[in-house]
Design a protein around this motif. Sequence first.
Motif, PDB file in Angstrom:
ATOM      1  N   LEU A  84      12.778  41.397 -21.378  1.00  0.00           N
ATOM      2  CA  LEU A  84      11.775  42.795 -21.244  1.00  0.00           C
ATOM      3  C   LEU A  84      11.130  42.417 -19.985  1.00  0.00           C
ATOM      4  O   LEU A  84      10.904  43.500 -18.910  1.00  0.00           O
ATOM      5  N   MET A  85      10.249  41.675 -19.800  1.00  0.00           N
ATOM      6  CA  MET A  85       9.452  41.156 -18.544  1.00  0.00           C
ATOM      7  C   MET A  85      10.186  41.207 -17.434  1.00  0.00           C
ATOM      8  O   MET A  85       9.718  41.827 -16.459  1.00  0.00           O
ATOM      9  N   LYS A  86      11.082  40.435 -17.408  1.00  0.00           N
ATOM     10  CA  LYS A  86      12.098  40.282 -16.295  1.00  0.00           C
ATOM     11  C   LYS A  86      12.648  41.711 -15.697  1.00  0.00           C
ATOM     12  O   LYS A  86      12.599  41.763 -14.445  1.00  0.00           O
ATOM     13  N   GLN A  87      13.065  42.568 -16.774  1.00  0.00           N
ATOM     14  CA  GLN A  87      13.573  43.897 -16.438  1.00  0.00           C
ATOM     15  C   GLN A  87      12.407  44.683 -15.679  1.00  0.00           C
ATOM     16  O   GLN A  87      12.573  45.260 -14.831  1.00  0.00           O
ATOM     17  N   VAL A  88      11.373  44.706 -16.398  1.00  0.00           N
ATOM     18  CA  VAL A  88      10.120  45.446 -15.755  1.00  0.00           C
ATOM     19  C   VAL A  88       9.716  44.998 -14.396  1.00  0.00           C
ATOM     20  O   VAL A  88       9.565  45.720 -13.487  1.00  0.00           O
ATOM     21  N   LEU A  89       9.705  43.719 -14.175  1.00  0.00           N
ATOM     22  CA  LEU A  89       9.260  43.101 -12.917  1.00  0.00           C
ATOM     23  C   LEU A  89      10.438  43.725 -11.860  1.00  0.00           C
ATOM     24  O   LEU A  89       9.980  43.967 -10.662  1.00  0.00           O
ATOM     25  N   ALA A  90      11.642  43.415 -12.144  1.00  0.00           N
ATOM     26  CA  ALA A  90      12.637  43.752 -11.521  1.00  0.00           C
ATOM     27  C   ALA A  90      12.639  45.404 -10.836  1.00  0.00           C
ATOM     28  O   ALA A  90      12.710  45.588  -9.567  1.00  0.00           O
ATOM     29  N   MET A  91      12.254  46.151 -11.735  1.00  0.00           N
ATOM     30  CA  MET A  91      12.184  47.246 -11.585  1.00  0.00           C
ATOM     31  C   MET A  91      10.865  47.717 -10.760  1.00  0.00           C
ATOM     32  O   MET A  91      10.985  48.615  -9.853  1.00  0.00           O
ATOM     33  N   VAL A  92       9.701  47.356 -10.940  1.00  0.00           N
ATOM     34  CA  VAL A  92       8.610  47.376 -10.246  1.00  0.00           C
ATOM     35  C   VAL A  92       8.970  46.946  -8.793  1.00  0.00           C
ATOM     36  O   VAL A  92       8.675  47.614  -7.742  1.00  0.00           O
ATOM     37  N   LYS A  93       9.470  45.631  -8.568  1.00  0.00           N
ATOM     38  CA  LYS A  93       9.765  45.220  -7.122  1.00  0.00           C
ATOM     39  C   LYS A  93      10.740  46.020  -6.400  1.00  0.00           C
ATOM     40  O   LYS A  93      10.679  46.560  -5.352  1.00  0.00           O
ATOM     41  N   ALA A  94      11.806  46.729  -7.157  1.00  0.00           N
ATOM     42  CA  ALA A  94      12.766  47.578  -6.587  1.00  0.00           C
ATOM     43  C   ALA A  94      12.090  48.731  -6.058  1.00  0.00           C
ATOM     44  O   ALA A  94      12.397  49.175  -5.062  1.00  0.00           O
ATOM     45  N   THR A  95      11.174  49.352  -6.893  1.00  0.00           N
ATOM     46  CA  THR A  95      10.531  50.463  -6.472  1.00  0.00           C
ATOM     47  C   THR A  95       9.594  50.441  -5.377  1.00  0.00           C
ATOM     48  O   THR A  95       9.845  50.920  -4.413  1.00  0.00           O
ATOM     49  N   MET A  96       8.731  49.361  -5.232  1.00  0.00           N
ATOM     50  CA  MET A  96       7.919  48.995  -4.209  1.00  0.00           C
ATOM     51  C   MET A  96       8.867  48.810  -2.912  1.00  0.00           C
ATOM     52  O   MET A  96       8.496  49.499  -1.780  1.00  0.00           O
ATOM     53  N   ASP A  97       9.957  47.908  -3.082  1.00  0.00           N
ATOM     54  CA  ASP A  97      10.803  47.839  -2.002  1.00  0.00           C
ATOM     55  C   ASP A  97      11.374  49.186  -1.328  1.00  0.00           C
ATOM     56  O   ASP A  97      11.551  49.324  -0.179  1.00  0.00           O
ATOM     57  N   ASP A  98      12.131  49.933  -2.450  1.00  0.00           N
ATOM     58  CA  ASP A  98      12.415  51.348  -1.906  1.00  0.00           C
ATOM     59  C   ASP A  98      11.467  52.161  -1.179  1.00  0.00           C
ATOM     60  O   ASP A  98      11.774  52.613  -0.285  1.00  0.00           O
ATOM     61  N   VAL A  99      10.393  52.071  -1.673  1.00  0.00           N
ATOM     62  CA  VAL A  99       9.369  52.824  -0.934  1.00  0.00           C
ATOM     63  C   VAL A  99       9.230  52.621   0.276  1.00  0.00           C
ATOM     64  O   VAL A  99       9.101  53.312   1.272  1.00  0.00           O
ATOM     65  N   ARG A 100       8.651  51.067   0.541  1.00  0.00           N
ATOM     66  CA  ARG A 100       8.557  50.485   1.839  1.00  0.00           C
ATOM     67  C   ARG A 100       9.631  50.921   2.738  1.00  0.00           C
ATOM     68  O   ARG A 100       9.484  51.190   3.957  1.00  0.00           O
ATOM     69  N   SER A 101      10.973  50.695   2.305  1.00  0.00           N
ATOM     70  CA  SER A 101      12.019  50.837   3.076  1.00  0.00           C
ATOM     71  C   SER A 101      12.165  52.245   3.506  1.00  0.00           C
ATOM     72  O   SER A 101      12.681  52.571   4.596  1.00  0.00           O
ATOM     73  N   SER A 102      11.908  53.159   2.678  1.00  0.00           N
ATOM     74  CA  SER A 102      11.946  54.413   2.877  1.00  0.00           C
ATOM     75  C   SER A 102      10.990  55.011   4.051  1.00  0.00           C
ATOM     76  O   SER A 102      11.339  55.864   4.859  1.00  0.00           O
ATOM     77  N   ILE A 103       9.826  54.607   3.861  1.00  0.00           N
ATOM     78  CA  ILE A 103       8.691  54.766   4.812  1.00  0.00           C
ATOM     79  C   ILE A 103       9.125  54.204   6.225  1.00  0.00           C
ATOM     80  O   ILE A 103       8.891  54.802   7.128  1.00  0.00           O
ATOM     81  N   ALA A 104       9.728  52.939   6.074  1.00  0.00           N
ATOM     82  CA  ALA A 104      10.135  52.508   7.566  1.00  0.00           C
ATOM     83  C   ALA A 104      11.321  53.154   7.990  1.00  0.00           C
ATOM     84  O   ALA A 104      11.638  52.863   9.319  1.00  0.00           O
ATOM     85  N   GLY A 105      11.809  53.928   7.259  1.00  0.00           N
ATOM     86  CA  GLY A 105      13.320  54.690   7.906  1.00  0.00           C
ATOM     87  C   GLY A 105      14.300  53.746   7.485  1.00  0.00           C
ATOM     88  O   GLY A 105      15.462  54.289   7.958  1.00  0.00           O
ATOM     89  N   ALA A 106      14.438  52.822   6.777  1.00  0.00           N
ATOM     90  CA  ALA A 106      15.770  51.840   6.567  1.00  0.00           C
ATOM     91  C   ALA A 106      16.415  52.410   5.419  1.00  0.00           C
ATOM     92  O   ALA A 106      17.536  51.947   5.144  1.00  0.00           O
ATOM     93  N   LYS A 107      15.960  53.216   4.713  1.00  0.00           N
ATOM     94  CA  LYS A 107      16.499  53.744   3.430  1.00  0.00           C
ATOM     95  C   LYS A 107      16.187  55.361   3.410  1.00  0.00           C
ATOM     96  O   LYS A 107      14.920  55.637   3.704  1.00  0.00           O
ATOM     97  N   LEU A 108      17.214  56.114   2.915  1.00  0.00           N
ATOM     98  CA  LEU A 108      17.023  57.392   2.557  1.00  0.00           C
ATOM     99  C   LEU A 108      15.983  57.704   1.684  1.00  0.00           C
ATOM    100  O   LEU A 108      16.076  56.960   0.445  1.00  0.00           O
ATOM    101  N   MET A 109      15.143  58.500   1.987  1.00  0.00           N
ATOM    102  CA  MET A 109      13.954  59.108   1.100  1.00  0.00           C
ATOM    103  C   MET A 109      14.792  60.051  -0.081  1.00  0.00           C
ATOM    104  O   MET A 109      14.670  61.192   0.251  1.00  0.00           O
ATOM    105  N   THR A 110      15.054  59.539  -1.077  1.00  0.00           N
ATOM    106  CA  THR A 110      15.612  60.253  -2.194  1.00  0.00           C
ATOM    107  C   THR A 110      14.321  61.140  -2.933  1.00  0.00           C
ATOM    108  O   THR A 110      13.067  60.849  -2.885  1.00  0.00           O
ATOM    109  N   ASP A 111      14.658  62.161  -3.842  1.00  0.00           N
ATOM    110  CA  ASP A 111      13.788  62.693  -4.524  1.00  0.00           C
ATOM    111  C   ASP A 111      13.093  61.698  -5.490  1.00  0.00           C
ATOM    112  O   ASP A 111      11.772  61.884  -5.516  1.00  0.00           O
ATOM    113  N   GLU A 112      13.548  60.634  -5.977  1.00  0.00           N
ATOM    114  CA  GLU A 112      12.901  59.892  -6.964  1.00  0.00           C
ATOM    115  C   GLU A 112      11.865  58.951  -6.236  1.00  0.00           C
ATOM    116  O   GLU A 112      10.692  58.735  -6.696  1.00  0.00           O
TER     117      GLU A 112
END
Length: 137
Positions: A84-112
């Motif tokens: 469970l801890m591994k799943q939560v940590l992976a989700m948190v890291k993915a969210t943070m990476d998605d936000v950073r990548s979207s801000i940098a313009g490297a990833k599409l900014m989705t509604d989520e």
Amino acid sequence: GTAQSHAMLGMLGSAVAAAAEGGPRRGGSGLGYQTGYEGLSKMCSDLLERLPLGFIAIDLKAAVAKDGGPMAPFNVVLRQEVELMKQVLAMVKATMDDVRSSIAGAKLMTDEILLDLKAFHEGRLPPSWEKSAWRAG
């Protein structure tokens, strides 16, 4: 189970709120970071640096073998909690990476991602973490 994942996400939410209040102020966003997307990207980077790396399976297997083997009741629960801890940590890291990548313009900014970004800006727990807590638990 679910209660533990919610408790863990609550602690992460507290870290988001603390990160939003800490750091050098260069604007009036309430974030504690500079205003705008750059501040949110910096906050995500700071929080990512604070996250634990995870668990090393070899170390866990050795510890479990010494303490009654993999089928001992305590070790069964431990294994479930580690997963469970591994799943939560992976989700948190993915969210943070998605936000950073979207801000940098490297990833599409989705509604989520936009909702998560807004939650970070307001010092709240991102909705994607709350939804995932139910799936993880």
